[in-house]
Design a protein around this motif. Structure first.
Motif, PDB file in Angstrom:
ATOM      1  N   THR A  97       0.675   4.944  -1.888  1.00 33.54           N
ATOM      2  CA  THR A  97       0.657   6.165  -1.099  1.00 33.54           C
ATOM      3  C   THR A  97       2.025   6.412  -0.482  1.00 33.54           C
ATOM      4  O   THR A  97       2.597   5.512   0.151  1.00 33.54           O
ATOM      5  CB  THR A  97      -0.384   6.060   0.033  1.00 33.54           C
ATOM      6  OG1 THR A  97      -1.656   5.756  -0.542  1.00 33.54           O
ATOM      7  CG2 THR A  97      -0.465   7.357   0.828  1.00 33.54           C
ATOM      8  N   GLN A  98       2.516   7.615  -0.675  1.00 33.61           N
ATOM      9  CA  GLN A  98       3.817   7.934  -0.095  1.00 33.61           C
ATOM     10  C   GLN A  98       3.675   8.248   1.390  1.00 33.61           C
ATOM     11  O   GLN A  98       2.766   8.988   1.798  1.00 33.61           O
ATOM     12  CB  GLN A  98       4.460   9.124  -0.803  1.00 33.61           C
ATOM     13  CG  GLN A  98       5.876   9.380  -0.286  1.00 33.61           C
ATOM     14  CD  GLN A  98       6.481  10.661  -0.842  1.00 33.61           C
ATOM     15  OE1 GLN A  98       5.799  11.441  -1.500  1.00 33.61           O
ATOM     16  NE2 GLN A  98       7.744  10.867  -0.556  1.00 33.61           N
ATOM     17  N   VAL A  99       4.558   7.685   2.167  1.00 30.07           N
ATOM     18  CA  VAL A  99       4.615   7.989   3.599  1.00 30.07           C
ATOM     19  C   VAL A  99       6.071   8.254   3.950  1.00 30.07           C
ATOM     20  O   VAL A  99       6.978   7.993   3.160  1.00 30.07           O
ATOM     21  CB  VAL A  99       4.064   6.815   4.460  1.00 30.07           C
ATOM     22  CG1 VAL A  99       2.599   6.562   4.151  1.00 30.07           C
ATOM     23  CG2 VAL A  99       4.893   5.542   4.222  1.00 30.07           C
ATOM     24  N   ASN A 117       0.802  -1.220   0.000  1.00 27.63           N
ATOM     25  CA  ASN A 117       0.000   0.000   0.000  1.00 27.63           C
ATOM     26  C   ASN A 117       0.840   1.277   0.000  1.00 27.63           C
ATOM     27  O   ASN A 117       0.491   2.241  -0.675  1.00 27.63           O
ATOM     28  CB  ASN A 117      -0.912   0.022   1.234  1.00 27.63           C
ATOM     29  CG  ASN A 117      -1.944  -1.093   1.203  1.00 27.63           C
ATOM     30  OD1 ASN A 117      -2.665  -1.241   0.214  1.00 27.63           O
ATOM     31  ND2 ASN A 117      -2.000  -1.894   2.260  1.00 27.63           N
ATOM     32  N   THR A 118       1.873   1.286   0.780  1.00 24.42           N
ATOM     33  CA  THR A 118       2.621   2.536   0.966  1.00 24.42           C
ATOM     34  C   THR A 118       4.074   2.394   0.526  1.00 24.42           C
ATOM     35  O   THR A 118       4.608   1.286   0.419  1.00 24.42           O
ATOM     36  CB  THR A 118       2.609   2.939   2.459  1.00 24.42           C
ATOM     37  OG1 THR A 118       3.190   1.874   3.221  1.00 24.42           O
ATOM     38  CG2 THR A 118       1.186   3.206   2.936  1.00 24.42           C
ATOM     39  N   ASP A 168      11.281  -4.533  -0.850  1.00 24.25           N
ATOM     40  CA  ASP A 168      10.181  -5.023  -0.015  1.00 24.25           C
ATOM     41  C   ASP A 168      10.542  -4.823   1.457  1.00 24.25           C
ATOM     42  O   ASP A 168      11.335  -5.585   2.021  1.00 24.25           O
ATOM     43  CB  ASP A 168       9.942  -6.499  -0.319  1.00 24.25           C
ATOM     44  CG  ASP A 168       8.789  -7.066   0.502  1.00 24.25           C
ATOM     45  OD1 ASP A 168       8.186  -6.301   1.297  1.00 24.25           O
ATOM     46  OD2 ASP A 168       8.491  -8.268   0.347  1.00 24.25           O
ATOM     47  N   LEU A 169       9.970  -3.802   2.065  1.00 29.17           N
ATOM     48  CA  LEU A 169      10.195  -3.557   3.500  1.00 29.17           C
ATOM     49  C   LEU A 169       9.130  -4.254   4.340  1.00 29.17           C
ATOM     50  O   LEU A 169       9.369  -4.606   5.489  1.00 29.17           O
ATOM     51  CB  LEU A 169      10.173  -2.048   3.787  1.00 29.17           C
ATOM     52  CG  LEU A 169      11.204  -1.200   3.042  1.00 29.17           C
ATOM     53  CD1 LEU A 169      10.981   0.288   3.342  1.00 29.17           C
ATOM     54  CD2 LEU A 169      12.621  -1.606   3.439  1.00 29.17           C
ATOM     55  N   PRO A 215       6.797   2.130   5.894  1.00 31.47           N
ATOM     56  CA  PRO A 215       6.301   1.926   4.520  1.00 31.47           C
ATOM     57  C   PRO A 215       6.430   0.458   4.100  1.00 31.47           C
ATOM     58  O   PRO A 215       7.311  -0.265   4.588  1.00 31.47           O
ATOM     59  CB  PRO A 215       7.228   2.822   3.685  1.00 31.47           C
ATOM     60  CG  PRO A 215       8.476   2.945   4.485  1.00 31.47           C
ATOM     61  CD  PRO A 215       8.036   2.927   5.929  1.00 31.47           C
ATOM     62  N   ASP A 216       5.546   0.058   3.210  1.00 35.15           N
ATOM     63  CA  ASP A 216       5.621  -1.312   2.678  1.00 35.15           C
ATOM     64  C   ASP A 216       6.784  -1.454   1.690  1.00 35.15           C
ATOM     65  O   ASP A 216       7.375  -2.518   1.567  1.00 35.15           O
ATOM     66  CB  ASP A 216       4.319  -1.661   1.945  1.00 35.15           C
ATOM     67  CG  ASP A 216       3.135  -1.723   2.898  1.00 35.15           C
ATOM     68  OD1 ASP A 216       3.371  -1.901   4.117  1.00 35.15           O
ATOM     69  OD2 ASP A 216       1.997  -1.571   2.418  1.00 35.15           O
ATOM     70  N   LEU A 217       7.030  -0.384   0.974  1.00 36.38           N
ATOM     71  CA  LEU A 217       8.053  -0.424  -0.066  1.00 36.38           C
ATOM     72  C   LEU A 217       9.056   0.719   0.118  1.00 36.38           C
ATOM     73  O   LEU A 217       8.673   1.821   0.520  1.00 36.38           O
ATOM     74  CB  LEU A 217       7.421  -0.298  -1.467  1.00 36.38           C
ATOM     75  CG  LEU A 217       6.417  -1.375  -1.876  1.00 36.38           C
ATOM     76  CD1 LEU A 217       5.694  -0.965  -3.168  1.00 36.38           C
ATOM     77  CD2 LEU A 217       7.121  -2.713  -2.076  1.00 36.38           C
TER      78      LEU A 217
END
Lengths: 210, 232
Positions: free
Chosen positions: A91-93, A50-51, A165-166, A99-101
């Motif tokens: 979505t940028q965070v 997502n993020t 992939d975080l 963050p997911d990525l």
């Protein structure tokens, strides 16, 4: 006209015709000289993320050395990539918002000439930015095994965009590059063409979307 | 370098022609426009090539037949619009792919003139040739080379055309014709580079003025041109 003169004239004509060979590189404009290479981890489900967070600086990799820089052109590439990710539903965070990525942009400089094999580049992540617990730099256990032995002659540097992939880093116990895009060729430092260059990477990666 | 050797061989051939025989030896120089045919056109290069030429030296063994050698060159080029290609390793590469093919063919060549020793200035002709073809092939992805090869293969050709003798002496003729070049390759996924070459050029008599050959005056004084004696 004596035959020998005719022969020399004809020989000159043949050389002239040979010289008229169309030079393929001279007939390419700056945009046409570039190639765009994208690759993905076939096991990744890009819709499950997502993020994302994007590093504020570009990592300049020169041989075994690396440093962070931010030229106007670098900023243009970062902005373009950020916009492209958002257009695909992500979505940028901030980096601290789990963050997911993670997105890392790198400028790879090669000072030597010759044949560079694509496997030389396995994706890059900055351990000081994304965390040092999972190894760092080129390759490592997070390196995706999707490069083949295709070779290209390197004339100048290239830009690399890596998506890490975080989200599953702890589960996998590694940082895994799940998508990589490379731009190689002329005009890489041109801020005005950065959006179109990044757009091409996404255009050929239809699967990269939320 | 191979092209230079081929040119050298033709020069040697010309030099070896006895002076007395030079009246019947001609040299042709043609500009040629190459049109890829068949699989060459469908799979690699479809654009016609305005970059071609050929030269030949032929000796008239009788009023209807000429034999000799020919050297031909054609440069084919095709730049394809940017396209994304799926590679065998799963990666996608977007590139402007350029294919470049050069053909340099050295052939033994024979010509048949159906009208033989007819005095008509306008003469149809048929040609056949067989020999070797040096093929240079390169493929670029953007500015990056992915292929750069040279092969030598057999080649054959057949053609037809007309020639028109100029002036009272008839020592020069204009030529217009076409040859089909059969050029198998079977390398790098390219089966052949067959092409049709449309040719326009001139043909000269190789003379040896004042060195034992027939003088210009002798030819000039002939009231009825004999093209066989002049190499046609």
């Amino acid at each position: 006209m004596k035959p020998i003169r005719i022969l020399f004239a004809l020989m000159a004509s043949v050389f002239l015709v040979q010289g008229c060979k169309k030079d393929p590189i001279k007939n390419l404009d700056t945009e046409e000289r570039r190639i765009y290479i994208t690759n993905q981890d076939e096991t990744a489900n890009f819709a499950s993320y997502n993020t994302f967070s994007i590093a504020e600086n570009v990592v300049v990799v020169d041989g075994n050395n690396s440093q962070q820089q931010l030229t106007p052109a670098d900023q243009a590439y970062l902005d373009a990539f950020r916009a492209a990710m958002e257009s695909r539903g992500y979505t940028q965070v901030s980096k601290t918002a789990s963050p997911d990525l993670g997105v890392q942009v790198s400028r790879i400089i090669r000072t030597s000439t010759g044949i560079m094999s694509v496997p030389d580049y396995f994706g890059y992540w900055d351990p000081f930015y994304w965390g040092s617990g999972f190894g760092s730099g080129f390759g490592g256990w997070g390196a995706p095994p999707f490069w083949s032995t295709t070779t290209y002659q390197v004339r100048e540097g290239m830009l690399a965009f890596d998506i890490i992939d975080l989200k599953n880093a702890t589960t996998n116990n590694n940082l895994k590059v799940i998508w990589n895009g490379m731009i190689r060729g002329a005009g890489l430092g041109n801020a005005s063409s950065a959006p179109s260059q990044v757009s091409q990477l996404f255009e050929q990666s239809a699967y990269l979307r939320k | 370098m191979k092209t230079l050797k081929a040119i050298g061989a033709l020069l040697l051939l010309a030099a070896m022609v006895p002076a007395a025989a030079q009246e019947r030896t001609t040299m042709g120089v043609q500009y040629q426009y190459g049109l890829p045919m068949g699989g060459f056109k469908n799979s690699l290069i479809k654009d016609g090539s305005p970059r071609g030429a050929s030269i030949d030296i032929q000796y008239a063994i009788n009023p209807q037949w000429r034999i000799g050698g020919a050297l031909g060159y054609q440069d084919f080029y095709q730049k394809n619009p940017r396209q994304t290609y799926k590679m065998s390793d799963g990666s996608d590469i977007s590139a402007v792919v350029t294919n470049s093919v050069q053909s340099t063919a050295l052939m033994a060549k024979g010509s048949f003139l159906p009208l033989g020793a007819d005095s008509s200035r306008l003469q149809p002709y048929i040609t056949l040739g067989v020999g070797a073809n040096m093929v240079q092939y390169s493929q670029l992805l953007g500015e990056f080379g992915s292929s750069d090869d040279v092969w030598i293969r057999m080649a054959a050709q057949g053609g037809a055309g007309i020639q028109y003798a100029l002036g009272a002496k008839g020592q020069t003729a204009l030529t217009l014709g076409a040859v089909y070049n059969y050029m198998p390759l079977n390398q790098a996924g390219i089966k052949n580079i067959n092409n049709l070459a449309v040719q326009a050029g001139v043909r000269f008599i190789l003379r040896n003025n004042g060195r034992g050959g027939r003088s210009n005056g002798d030819v000039w004084q002939q009231r009825r041109p004999n093209h066989y004696d002049r190499g046609w």
